[in-house]
Design an enzyme around this catalytic site. Structure first.
Site, short mmCIF file in Angstrom:
data_model
loop_
_atom_site.label_atom_id
_atom_site.label_comp_id
_atom_site.label_asym_id
_atom_site.label_seq_id
_atom_site.Cartn_x
_atom_site.Cartn_y
_atom_site.Cartn_z
N CYS A 223 3.42 -26.68 -9.51
CA CYS A 223 4.19 -25.64 -10.20
C CYS A 223 5.13 -26.18 -11.28
O CYS A 223 5.63 -25.42 -12.09
CB CYS A 223 4.99 -24.84 -9.18
SG CYS A 223 3.98 -23.97 -7.96
N HIS A 302 9.39 -38.09 -10.38
CA HIS A 302 8.17 -38.10 -9.55
C HIS A 302 8.42 -39.05 -8.37
O HIS A 302 8.54 -40.26 -8.56
CB HIS A 302 6.99 -38.57 -10.39
CG HIS A 302 5.65 -38.27 -9.78
ND1 HIS A 302 5.38 -38.46 -8.44
CD2 HIS A 302 4.50 -37.80 -10.33
CE1 HIS A 302 4.13 -38.11 -8.20
NE2 HIS A 302 3.57 -37.71 -9.31
N HIS A 386 22.49 -20.30 -19.23
CA HIS A 386 21.36 -19.62 -18.60
C HIS A 386 20.55 -20.61 -17.76
O HIS A 386 20.36 -21.76 -18.15
CB HIS A 386 20.45 -18.98 -19.65
CG HIS A 386 21.18 -18.08 -20.60
ND1 HIS A 386 21.61 -16.82 -20.25
CD2 HIS A 386 21.57 -18.27 -21.89
CE1 HIS A 386 22.24 -16.27 -21.29
NE2 HIS A 386 22.23 -17.13 -22.29
N HIS A 390 12.48 -22.10 -11.24
CA HIS A 390 11.11 -21.73 -10.87
C HIS A 390 11.10 -20.74 -9.72
O HIS A 390 11.68 -20.99 -8.66
CB HIS A 390 10.32 -22.99 -10.50
CG HIS A 390 9.04 -22.71 -9.79
ND1 HIS A 390 8.09 -21.83 -10.28
CD2 HIS A 390 8.55 -23.16 -8.60
CE1 HIS A 390 7.07 -21.77 -9.45
NE2 HIS A 390 7.32 -22.56 -8.42
N HIS A 419 10.34 -10.93 -7.97
CA HIS A 419 10.13 -9.56 -7.50
C HIS A 419 9.05 -8.86 -8.31
O HIS A 419 8.17 -8.18 -7.74
CB HIS A 419 11.45 -8.77 -7.60
CG HIS A 419 11.36 -7.37 -7.09
ND1 HIS A 419 10.95 -6.32 -7.87
CD2 HIS A 419 11.63 -6.85 -5.85
CE1 HIS A 419 10.98 -5.21 -7.16
NE2 HIS A 419 11.39 -5.50 -5.93
N ASN A 423 5.14 -15.47 -7.61
CA ASN A 423 5.12 -16.87 -8.01
C ASN A 423 3.91 -17.08 -8.93
O ASN A 423 2.77 -17.13 -8.46
CB ASN A 423 5.03 -17.77 -6.77
CG ASN A 423 5.02 -19.25 -7.11
OD1 ASN A 423 4.88 -19.64 -8.27
ND2 ASN A 423 5.16 -20.10 -6.11
#
Length: 491
Positions: A223, A302, A386, A390, A419, A423
């Site tokens: 993702c 990572h 802002h 994710h 909502h 995802n």
């Protein structure tokens, strides 16, 4: 085509030709404040001195000129986000939680789903996850999963991805009035669906992109791959000047519906939905006037060298041989650890000096005086207006809201995206940015932090600054439903 060596030669020819004049003018400028104190004879003597020592001055100035030239030629080129587009699926692909549960029961009764003695228990588990997930009643699943029996063929999967990608890219080209022939760099990311020819090649063929296109297709990166794609495009834009980069982020649902009985693998069925985004980047100076944002930083972490990180989210077969994505119990711990490393790297780049000092003082006290002292969590609200976190799930948003000491307003875009669209994997951060624009909250100079976590385990951040008061682009995905948001989400 841009040639750095050609520009270097031209610059040096100009420099050698006019170096004498440059040296003379520079020295006169440096003495301008004292010029009024010098007599005419003093100025004449200075001129004769410079003329007699021109060779020495030239040799002395050459290293400085060379260093200046190298700096000009190698300094990072600004990268601008001209515009982006998020795919809005057609209304007939909408599903409510009730419709999903009805669909699941029909599939299990038809024998497509493995039978299990705990059938009712598993159904209750799926329904409970859906109700607590933070997803609304109007998310989207692909056409192949609306069908009975299910269509999970390669053709159905390709159809889903092509409709998402081409829908987003078509709208982007329409809004920016950029010709496909102007695209010099193409980066596409999709974690689990990587057919041959690649998704990047599908775009090249559809829009007849030019023969020298620098294209990459990123797979299996989870993702957080949307930020990775931006970082890769940024690096290429530093090498290939005066061009555009098209970045496309998506995921495929059709072939990734898990039809087994492993609860840890059933969770992904409850969260992932159809979505995708296309982003147009530019390194052309002229585009600064019309671009929405400038890319300031990208930070990638990572932790895959650690075995727990490597195995916390894995696509594999369950005990019955059914393929799904298994989430391990180590996932929360691994995610928190990777996030801390990303924050520690990003903080010095964006935080004000007061926060850096507080962090340093706390670190010294904990290291040398009192190990029980908690690590100081910098106030990132001083660095960003802002936050695009994710929309991986309700628990993830809750945890980041708590750890970063954010207000409900700061995470509103993430909660509402989860909502409304669910995802959508790597593209979720773009739906969140589109929400902020649609609400009219993006002002000139505002700083945006996009942060995403993904398998491997990875945590990646991108930082943008708004170049103007940003208005939503045509066909913003929130156009038809913005009046409903924000909504109250039951706990």
């Amino acid at each position: 085509m841009y040639s750095p060596m050609k520009n270097v030669k031209m610059f040096f020819n100009y420099l050698i030709t006019h170096l004498s004049k440059l040296c003379f003018l520079s020295l006169l400028a440096a003495m301008a404040m004292k010029a009024s104190r010098l007599s005419t004879q003093d100025l004449h003597n200075l001129y004769l001195y410079l003329q007699n020592n021109l060779t020495s001055l030239t040799i002395f100035s050459l290293p400085l000129a060379l260093a200046l030239t190298l700096y000009i030629m190698t300094r990072p080129k600004p990268v601008y986000l001209v515009d982006f587009s998020c795919y809005l699926p057609p209304s007939h692909l909408k599903v409510s939680i009730q419709k999903i549960m009805h669909h699941v029961r029909v599939i299990r009764e038809s024998g497509m789903w493995l039978e299990n003695n705990e059938n009712d228990y598993l159904m209750d588990f799926v329904e409970k996850i859906l109700e607590r997930s933070g997803l609304g009643q109007e998310t989207y699943i692909p056409e192949g999963l609306h069908c009975l029996p299910l269509e999970q063929t390669m053709a159905a999967a390709r159809k889903e991805t092509e409709e998402v990608i081409l829908g987003a890219v078509d709208n982007l080209f329409r809004n920016t009035q950029i010709s496909p022939s102007d695209i010099g760099i193409l980066v596409v990311n999709s974690s689990t669906f990587n057919p041959t020819p690649s998704l990047a090649t599908i775009i090249v063929n559809k829009y007849k992109l030019r023969d020298d296109i620098k294209s990459l297709n990123l797979g299996g990166m989870g993702c957080s791959a949307g930020v990775i794609a931006i970082d890769v495009a940024k690096s290429l834009l530093q090498v290939h000047r005066n061009t555009y980069a098209l970045v496309v982020s998506t995921e495929n649902i059709t072939q990734n519906l898990y039809l087994g009985n492993n609860k840890s693998m059933l969770v992904t069925n409850c969260l992932f939905r159809v979505g995708g985004a296309a982003v147009l980047l530019s390194n052309l100076s002229k585009d600064r006037k019309r671009a929405k944002y400038e890319l300031v930083h990208t930070v990638r972490v990572h932790t895959g060298a650690d075995d727990r990180s490597y195995g916390c989210a894995t696509q594999e077969e369950d005990e019955d041989g059914v393929v799904g994505v298994s989430l391990s119990k180590d996932l929360p711990t691994v995610a928190a650890r990777t996030l801390k490393i990303n924050i520690a790297t990003l903080g010095p780049l964006v935080l004000p000096i007061s926060e850096k000092l507080l962090f340093f003082v706390t670190f010294v006290r904990k290291k040398f005086f009192d190990p029980k002292i908690k690590h100081y969590m910098p106030d990132f609200k001083l660095a960003f207006e802002h936050f695009c976190i994710h929309a991986g799930g309700r628990a993830l948003i809750d945890e980041l809201e708590k750890n970063l000491h954010l207000s409900p307003l700061h995470v509103e875009a993430s909660r509402m995206t989860l909502h409304r669209f669910g995802n959508t994997s790597s593209s979720s951060i773009w739906y969140e940015l589109a929400y902020t624009e649609a609400k009219g909250r993006m002002k000139k100079g505002d700083r945006i932090w996009q942060i995403a976590l993904g398998s491997g385990f990875k945590c990646n951040s991108s930082v943008w600054v708004a170049l103007r008061n940003v208005k939503p682009s045509p066909n913003n995905p929130w156009e038809d439903c913005l009046h409903k948001y924000p909504v109250e989400i039951d706990i």
